[in-house]
Enzyme design. Structure first.
Site, short mmCIF file in Angstrom:
data_model
loop_
_atom_site.label_atom_id
_atom_site.label_comp_id
_atom_site.label_asym_id
_atom_site.label_seq_id
_atom_site.Cartn_x
_atom_site.Cartn_y
_atom_site.Cartn_z
N PRO A 102 7.61 0.76 -0.86
CA PRO A 102 6.55 0.87 -0.43
C PRO A 102 6.17 0.97 -1.65
CG PRO A 102 8.19 1.80 1.11
CD PRO A 102 9.02 0.96 0.13
N CYS A 103 4.67 1.48 -2.29
CA CYS A 103 4.28 1.64 -3.52
C CYS A 103 3.51 2.87 -4.49
CB CYS A 103 3.62 0.33 -4.20
SG CYS A 103 1.96 0.22 -3.33
N ILE A 104 4.02 3.70 -3.02
CA ILE A 104 3.28 5.11 -3.95
C ILE A 104 3.70 5.66 -4.44
CG2 ILE A 104 4.60 5.86 -2.02
CD1 ILE A 104 1.65 8.27 -0.83
N PHE A 109 4.86 4.78 -7.46
CA PHE A 109 4.65 4.17 -8.45
C PHE A 109 3.18 4.23 -8.65
CE2 PHE A 109 8.73 2.60 -6.68
CZ PHE A 109 9.34 3.30 -8.08
N ASN A 129 5.50 -5.87 -5.55
CA ASN A 129 5.06 -4.25 -5.90
C ASN A 129 4.01 -4.15 -7.22
OD1 ASN A 129 5.62 -1.02 -6.30
ND2 ASN A 129 7.83 -1.46 -5.54
#
Length: 546
Positions: free
Chosen positions: A80-82, A84, A127
């Protein structure tokens, strides 16, 4: 050749590898709609995606770990990239959880690589580009909190950023790709990219009322798959963006104050902007299309799920098993672009000397029809209603579409002991160069006599009309439809109109507190706001104009 997909989501990463001839043997995620979607689109009827916490799996004892993570030649994943993302608190969000999940992915890779007679040949982690700052070149057993690795060091030989639009994906989406994989070469340059307009032309306009009677054939602009228009799911509906949302989005896109302009509505001659995971109509990141209507009133709509999915390079027959458009949109926005995944898989296949070549690039999908599927076609979405704001709601904005050499005049509220106060300031630039000026003296000698008269009359008129700080706040808190007086938005708009109607204000003048000459448009905007606010503050007194 076998693959495991970690943090698989709806299956964008798996989609590309499966189309390149790889077999996805296991996939894990924690979100039920994504797992269902993955299973319905992949595995040839076998259940291959399961609910699983990747961190917990990465910490299992060996015997149990091997049950979850069997031997494969390739491991792929997209933590999950939230944490960053730039859209999360302007990129200043806590990165702890994001780093933890990246390390969980790497721990799994390290454990499989360190295993005697390891089969693992390649691994790829996708990502957002900001995540690269948190990926090290090497990881020891101590770094990965797994002592059994001993002296083994996991190297991350490749850390690159790629733009999906150069790999046949119709979106301007940059992503970091880390791991061990063959060299990836771009397929096309700027002249060969697929645009938003081309995708919309291929899919056709949403037709909520008559799509069922259409025998038109829709051809996938990426894969060449052909299906009937009436079989194109999640496309034949219209969800309108309400006025109070799109007017805010337009302002955020074109009049942010310290950021560049963005197209409103979207520019069809370019690839789409990055598809986000949230279906929003009121943000700078919102994706908004023009809604063609018979009258001349401006109207806009959200992209259909099919438009968003095709822009992300999902094939046109891919189904998203969610109960709402928001759930489906989240699946699309969180995904790895399948066409890019396909190019990674193809490079790996080539590096393996093409030992198998059962490429399924243009294959059509078959679904279990006994599994309930919500098709958005024909659904009538009610226009979202604006809700009143609480009295304590904050406000901060500048005179719209009036920025001169990075200077702008802002209006903001603050609450002291429960009472609302309003202030005006001159803002300059952003970031390290940002400066704020207030309590500025403006000499009326800067103006011609007729200009002074117009300015004084303007100030008096708006003091009478607004009456008090509290009234200004009350109007702001009402919906657009319920406003029966001037709120801060209307006041700033009227100041802009006043400034633009006085052509002589294009000249410059020196301001002592700033230390340089600036535009009289900025000076006058500040003077008007400052004196209106002074008049409102002293509304119960006989107040002159300074």
């Amino acid at each position: 050749m076998k693959v495991i997909d970690l943090f698989c989501g709806a299956g964008g990463f798996s989609e590309g590898f499966e189309r390149a001839g790889f077999e996805i043997v296991k996939a894990y995620d924690i979100w039920a709609p994504a797992i269902l979607t993955h299973n319905q689109n992949h595995g040839n009827g076998k259940e291959i995606a399961f609910r699983g916490d990747i961190y917990e799996i990465s910490m299992l004892e060996n015997e149990e770990f091997e049950k979850y993570i069997p031997d494969t030649e390739v491991i792929i994943g997209s933590p999950p990239c939230i944490a960053f993302s730039n859209s999360n608190r302007s990129g200043k969000a806590d990165k702890t959880q994001g780093v933890k999940l990246i390390q969980a992915f790497l721990r799994i890779v390290a454990r499989k690589m360190n295993k005697p007679n390891s089969k693992l040949r390649y691994w790829v982690m996708e990502n957002v580009e900001n995540s690269l700052a948190f990926v090290e070149d090497n990881y020891t057993a101590e770094d990965l909190n797994w002592p059994e690795l001993g002296d083994f060091v996991l190297s991350v030989p490749q850390k690159n950023i790629f733009n999906m639009k150069y790999f046949g994906v119709p979106t301007n989406r940059k992503r970091s790709i880390c791991g061990f994989y063959p060299e990836l070469k771009e397929l096309n340059g700027d002249k060969e990219i697929i645009t938003l307009g081309e995708v919309q032309k291929a899919l056709g306009k949403p037709a909520p009322l008559n799509y069922m009677n259409s025998s038109k054939v829709i051809i996938d602009p990426i894969y060449g798959i052909e299906i009937l228009n009436r079989d194109l799911t999640d496309h034949h509906y219209v969800k309108e963006v309400p006025y109070f949302e799109w007017i805010k989005a337009k302002r955020q896109k074109q009049d942010k104050g310290y950021m560049g302009k963005m197209s409103f509505p979207e520019n069809k001659d370019k690839p789409a902007r990055t598809i986000m995971a949230t279906l929003s109509g009121a943000a700078r990141e919102s994706m908004i299309f023009e809604l063609e209507v018979e009258n001349l009133r401006e109207k806009y709509r959200f992209p259909t799920i099919r438009e968003a999915a095709t822009l992300m390079s999902f094939p046109i027959d891919f189904r998203f098993y969610g109960e709402s458009d928001a759930v489906k949109y989240k699946m699309v926005g969180n995904a790895v672009a399948p066409k890019f995944s396909y190019e990674i898989a193809r490079a790996i296949r080539k590096a393996l000397n093409g030992k198998f070549s059962n490429d399924k690039f243009s294959v059509k999908k078959a679904f279990k029809e006994d599994i309930s599927f919500t098709n958005l076609n024909g659904i009538v979405f009610e226009l979202k209603k604006e809700k009143p704001k609480k009295f304590e709601s904050k406000y901060s904005y500048h005179v719209p579409y009036l920025i001169e050499k990075a200077y702008r005049v802002g209006l903001e509220n603050q609450f002291i002991d429960g009472e609302v106060k309003w202030k005006t300031k001159i803002h300059y630039s952003q970031g390290r160069n940002a400066k704020v000026y207030e309590d500025i003296f403006v000499n009326l000698c800067l103006y011609e006599s007729d200009e002074i008269l117009q300015i004084i009359n303007f100030i008096k008129e708006y003091i009478r009309e607004i009456r008090s700080f509290e009234n200004l706040q009350n109007q702001y808190c009402k919906t657009f439809e319920d406003r029966d007086g001037l709120g801060p938005d209307e006041l700033l708009n009227n100041i802009r109109d006043f400034i633009e109607s006085n052509k002589g204000l294009s000249r410059l003048a020196f301001i002592k507190e700033i230390g340089k000459e600036i535009s009289m448009k900025i000076i006058t905007s500040y003077y008007l706001l400052e004196n209106i606010l002074r008049g409102l503050e002293n509304a119960n007194k006989n107040t002159g104009i300074k």
